[in-house]
Structures are given as structure tokens and as C-alpha cells.
Design an enzyme around this catalytic site. Structure first.
Site, PDB file in Angstrom:
ATOM      1  N   HIS A   1       4.866   8.151  -5.855  1.00  0.00           N
ATOM      2  CA  HIS A   1       5.515   9.363  -5.327  1.00  0.00           C
ATOM      3  C   HIS A   1       4.486  10.429  -4.929  1.00  0.00           C
ATOM      4  CE1 HIS A   1       9.228   7.685  -7.032  1.00  0.00           C
ATOM      5  NE2 HIS A   1       8.539   7.490  -8.149  1.00  0.00           N
TER       6      HIS A   1
ATOM      7  N   SER B   1     -12.480  20.471  17.240  1.00  0.00           N
ATOM      8  CA  SER B   1     -11.425  21.327  17.783  1.00  0.00           C
ATOM      9  C   SER B   1     -11.985  22.175  18.912  1.00  0.00           C
ATOM     10  CB  SER B   1     -10.869  22.230  16.676  1.00  0.00           C
ATOM     11  OG  SER B   1     -10.118  23.285  17.230  1.00  0.00           O
TER      12      SER B   1
ATOM     13  N   GLU C   1      -5.415   8.695  12.840  1.00  0.00           N
ATOM     14  CA  GLU C   1      -4.118   9.246  13.249  1.00  0.00           C
ATOM     15  C   GLU C   1      -3.499   8.426  14.386  1.00  0.00           C
ATOM     16  OE1 GLU C   1      -4.914  13.933  12.076  1.00  0.00           O
ATOM     17  OE2 GLU C   1      -5.153  13.275  14.166  1.00  0.00           O
TER      18      GLU C   1
ATOM     19  N   LYS D   1     -13.904  22.180  12.481  1.00  0.00           N
ATOM     20  CA  LYS D   1     -13.003  21.046  12.311  1.00  0.00           C
ATOM     21  C   LYS D   1     -13.684  19.690  12.534  1.00  0.00           C
ATOM     22  CE  LYS D   1      -9.169  20.995  11.690  1.00  0.00           C
ATOM     23  NZ  LYS D   1      -8.094  21.119  12.700  1.00  0.00           N
TER      24      LYS D   1
END
Length: 458
Positions: free
Chosen positions: A156, A277, A290, A283
Site C-alpha cells: 500500500h 526543465s 515516464e 530539474k
């Protein structure tokens, strides 16, 4: 050269219809498989007495010339042919004249296309198996280095029990092993020969299909000619198995993404698989992971598309089946690219074992072991669970880690707790205690690693 089927027509095909029905730009990639199948068919026609030895030699030599030309082409052909099969036939006609027409004896584009598609997919399956195996090899090699690297095991997304990094990585090894087994099983049904089924009813020429199957490396022939030309189950099977590969890689990608965040800090990703970024200079985004996670949708879409295409089709061939290659080719490209990129991503990871071990401090992932300790003292597990729950509550109220409690404090919750209780609460001992087959102890993982190495030998 006109349409291969133009004899009974007097009018011309509408230009939009030609564009709508053409598939050359898509099925161009089948050229090598089509040439292989055509050469085998020429040999079968010689044995059937349709071609002389000299005619067969001329045709096979011309097919080899076409293969060299197509392999050296820098851009797909743009001859206006309907598909790659028509393109090859046109080129063959240019090289050997009217003799090219004999090659289509006892063959339809229906069994020709089905054969080429199976040959193509068989080759892709072999390449994909090697790519999956390479990822597995990295997982096994890396696991062997981290038998004693500990991190929180989660359920979980909450800290549950400590595990070794080796154990965690090998979980993905076995996922990919099942994927390889599924593809190997699917290959058995891919590797059946449709050629010789002609349009739908078989052929009146004495084509020895079993010999052709052996010639092309098939395990046998498709038993029913109607089924042979209309079957695309093997496409659905590939896409189904491929969807599971992407699901597994997506789960791995999700953990890579989480572990690379400052909140986890378990890994650092290579610059080669990350981007920055346009507005935030600090970043470092896990774009490859992804995108792997995002491309599950492509495979799921291809799978659903192929199932929908097949639903309700009467026997035998229908033009709907031309769409199989849209789904198949996208599926092949997506699965193989994601597997390759996953490996590049993994091989660039730097692990931070100290951060993983630090995450176990005070996380109560050792609570079950205190309950197990009490069970070994003959306290029923449900009662032991209740006792340890109260200990955890006390720790939360006072801000003290469970493993930091003194024996004296622990005894206030149960008189069964002795001096040896403290040792069972240390994460290293918690992990070492899981000695059952498939467990996370170093001893159990070492056995698992041997099984993994043997699996890689196959």
C-alpha cells in the site's frame, strides 16, 4: 504492370479508394519475409512439376537481386503498388518477364501475406527474447552485488518489512522470465505454415506443404485452409504478452521514478536518460522511465484494436485483416524499444545503499518480528499482534523507534519478552530470518540467484 487482379475490371479505381486501401507504406517491412516465402514456394513448384529447375533458378536469383536492392534502399519504395507483395511481383516481372507470373501458381496473396507475417513475427520474437534476457542479466548481476543492501519493502506504499535490494530486483527478473515463457509458448502457434492454403480452399497443384514448412523452419502446417488464411490469433497472443511486458516495465519505471526523488533518494539516474526543465534550472526529470510507463496505453490500444478487428469476421479472408499489421507493427516497435530503453535506464543507475538503510530507522517494519518473537514464546499470534500494536502506539506517542526501546520498557507490555528480543528487532536480523524458499534472507536469495542464472542459460 497493371493490377494483379485487373482482368475482370473495365473501369479504374477511384484515387481515394486506392489511397485508402493501399498498405505499401506500412507493410514495406515485410519485404525480407515475403522474399523468403516466395523462394520456398518456387522450390515447391519445381518439385510439383510447375517450374523447371532452370526457371526456379532464375526466379530465386531474381528474388535475391530484389532483396539486395531493397536492403540498400534509403527510402521506402513509391511505385504505386498496393502492397509490398505486389511491389516485389512487379520487380520480379521486370527482371524475368512473364516467368514471374508462374510464381503465383497455387498461391494467393491471402496465404502469401499470412506466411510473411508469421515469418516476420518469428524473427521479432527471437530478437525480443534476447533483449528481455539482457535486462534479466543486468538484474541478476546487480542483485548479486546487493545481497546485504537493505531497504523498506512496501505494501500500500507504506513501509511493511525490510527486504534486500537483491530480492527486490529479482522480483522483476521473474516477471520478465514469465514474459519470455509466454512469448516462447506463443511462438509455437506463430510457427505454423499457412502457405499452400491458397485463397481459402487449398490448391489443386501437388504442393508438398510439409516440405515447405521444413524448408522455412516452421514446426508444421496450419491444418485447415480456411483457418490458415483468416487466423490472426498469433497477433493477438503477441500483443497480449507484449502488454504484460509493458505492464511489468511500467511498474519498474514507477519505482525508478519514485526512488530518484529527493524524498526517497535511493538512486541517481544517468544524465543519458534524463532531461531538464526549460524554466527550472535545477530539474533532472526521469523522462525515459515516464515514457515507458506511458506507452502501456499503446500496447493496450493495439491489443483491443486487434481483438475488435477480428470480432464477427465470417470465414475466410476479409480485407479487415489488413489492419492486423497496424496493430502488430506498433506493438513490436513499442515493446522492443521500451525493453531496450529500460535496460539503458537501468545500467545508468547509481544506487545509494546508505539512504535505503536509513529509511528503515524507526519505520516499524520490524514490528512483525516482535510479534513472531512472542509467538515463539507460546503466545497466540492474535494476542501477540495486540501486544505489539500497543508497543507501536507507545513509540508513536513518545517519538521513540521500536528498536531503540530497552528490554525493561518492552517488558511492561509482556513478561514474555527477554533480553534476546532486542536482537530480533534489528533490520539485518529481520531480513536474515526470512529463510523460506523465495524469502529475502541472503541465504534464500543466493539460492534464488542460482535459479535465475540457470534460467538465463536457456
Amino acid at each position: 504492370m497493371g493490377k494483379l487482379w485487373g482482368g475482370r475490371f473495365t473501369g479504374t479505381t477511384d484515387k481515394e479508394v486506392e489511397a485508402f486501401t493501399a498498405s505499401l507504406s506500412l507493410d514495406y517491412r515485410l519485404w525480407a519475409a515475403d522474399l523468403e516465402g516466395s523462394a520456398a514456394h518456387a522450390r515447391a513448384l519445381e518439385k510439383a512439376g510447375v517450374l523447371s529447375a532452370d526457371e526456379r533458378q532464375q526466379i530465386v536469383a531474381a528474388l535475391e537481386t530484389i532483396g539486395r536492392d531493397l536492403s540498400e534502399a534509403t527510402v521506402p519504395v513509391s511505385s504505386g503498388a498496393e502492397d509490398i507483395h505486389s511491389e516485389i511481383e512487379q520487380r520480379l516481372s521486370t527482371l524475368v518477364g512473364g516467368l514471374s507470373g508462374k510464381l503465383h501458381t497455387g498461391r494467393s496473396r491471402n496465404d502469401q501475406v499470412a506466411t510473411a507475417t508469421r515469418l516476420y513475427l518469428r524473427e521479432e520474437l527471437e530478437a525480443l527474447d534476447g533483449e528481455l534476457k539482457s535486462v534479466q542479466a543486468w538484474l541478476a548481476e546487480t542483485a548479486a552485488k546487493h545481497l546485504h543492501t537493505l531497504l523498506p519493502g512496501l505494501t500500500h506504499l507504506q513501509h511493511a518489512q525490510p527486504v534486500s535490494l537483491a530480492h527486490h530486483l529479482l522480483a522483476y527478473f521473474w516477471m520478465l522470465q514469465r514474459d519470455r515463457e509466454r512469448f516462447a509458448d506463443a511462438r509455437k502457434r506463430v510457427n505454423r505454415l499457412p502457405l499452400g492454403s491458397a485463397a481459402l480452399a487449398g490448391t489443386s497443384y501437388p504442393i508438398d506443404r510439409a516440405t515447405v514448412a521444413k524448408d522455412l523452419g516452421f514446426d508444421g502446417v496450419c491444418e485447415n485452409s480456411l483457418d490458415a488464411v483468416s487466423d490472426r490469433d498469433f497477433v493477438v497472443e503477441f500483443l497480449s504478452a507484449g502488454s504484460l511486458v509493458l505492464v511489468h516495465l511500467s511498474r519498474l519505471a514507477e519505482e525508478i521514478i519514485m526512488w530518484s526523488t529527493p524524498e526517497f533518494g535511493f538512486i541517481t539516474l544517468s544524465d543519458a536518460v534524463t532531461t531538464g526543465s526549460s524554466i527550472m534550472p535545477q530539474k533532472k526529470n526521469p523522462d525515459v522511465a515516464e515514457l515507458i510507463r506511458g506507452r502501456v496505453g499503446r500496447l493496450t490500444g493495439s491489443l483491443v484494436g486487434s481483438l475488435t478487428m477480428l470480432k464477427g469476421l465470417p470465414l475466410a479472408y476479409n480485407r479487415d485483416l489488413q489492419e492486423d499489421k497496424v496493430h502488430l507493427f506498433q506493438g513490436v516497435d513499442t515493446v522492443r524499444s521500451c525493453v531496450r530503453l529500460a535496460e539503458i535506464c537501468l545500467r545508468g543507475i547509481t544506487f545509494h545503499p546508505e539512504k535505503m538503510r536509513q529509511a528503515l530507522n524507526g519505520d516499524f517494519s520490524n514490528a512483525t518480528d516482535l510479534a513472531d518473537y512472542l509467538v515463539r514464546k507460546n503466545l497466540p499470534f492474535r494476542e501477540a499482534h495486540e501486544v505489539v500494536g500497543k508497543v507501536v502506539r507507545e513509540c508513536l506517542d513518545t517519538g521513540v523507534a521500536l528498536e531503540s526501546l530497552t528490554v525493561e520498557k518492552l517488558r511492561t507490555f509482556s513478561c514474555l519478552i527477554g533480553d534476546d528480543a532486542i536482537q530480533c528487532l534489528q533490520p539485518e536480523n529481520v531480513v536474515a530470518a526470512r529463510t523460506t524458499e523465495g524469502g529475502t534472507s541472503p541465504a534464500a536469495v543466493a539460492v534464488q540467484l542460482e535459479k535465475a542464472r540457470k534460467a538465463l542459460e536457456c
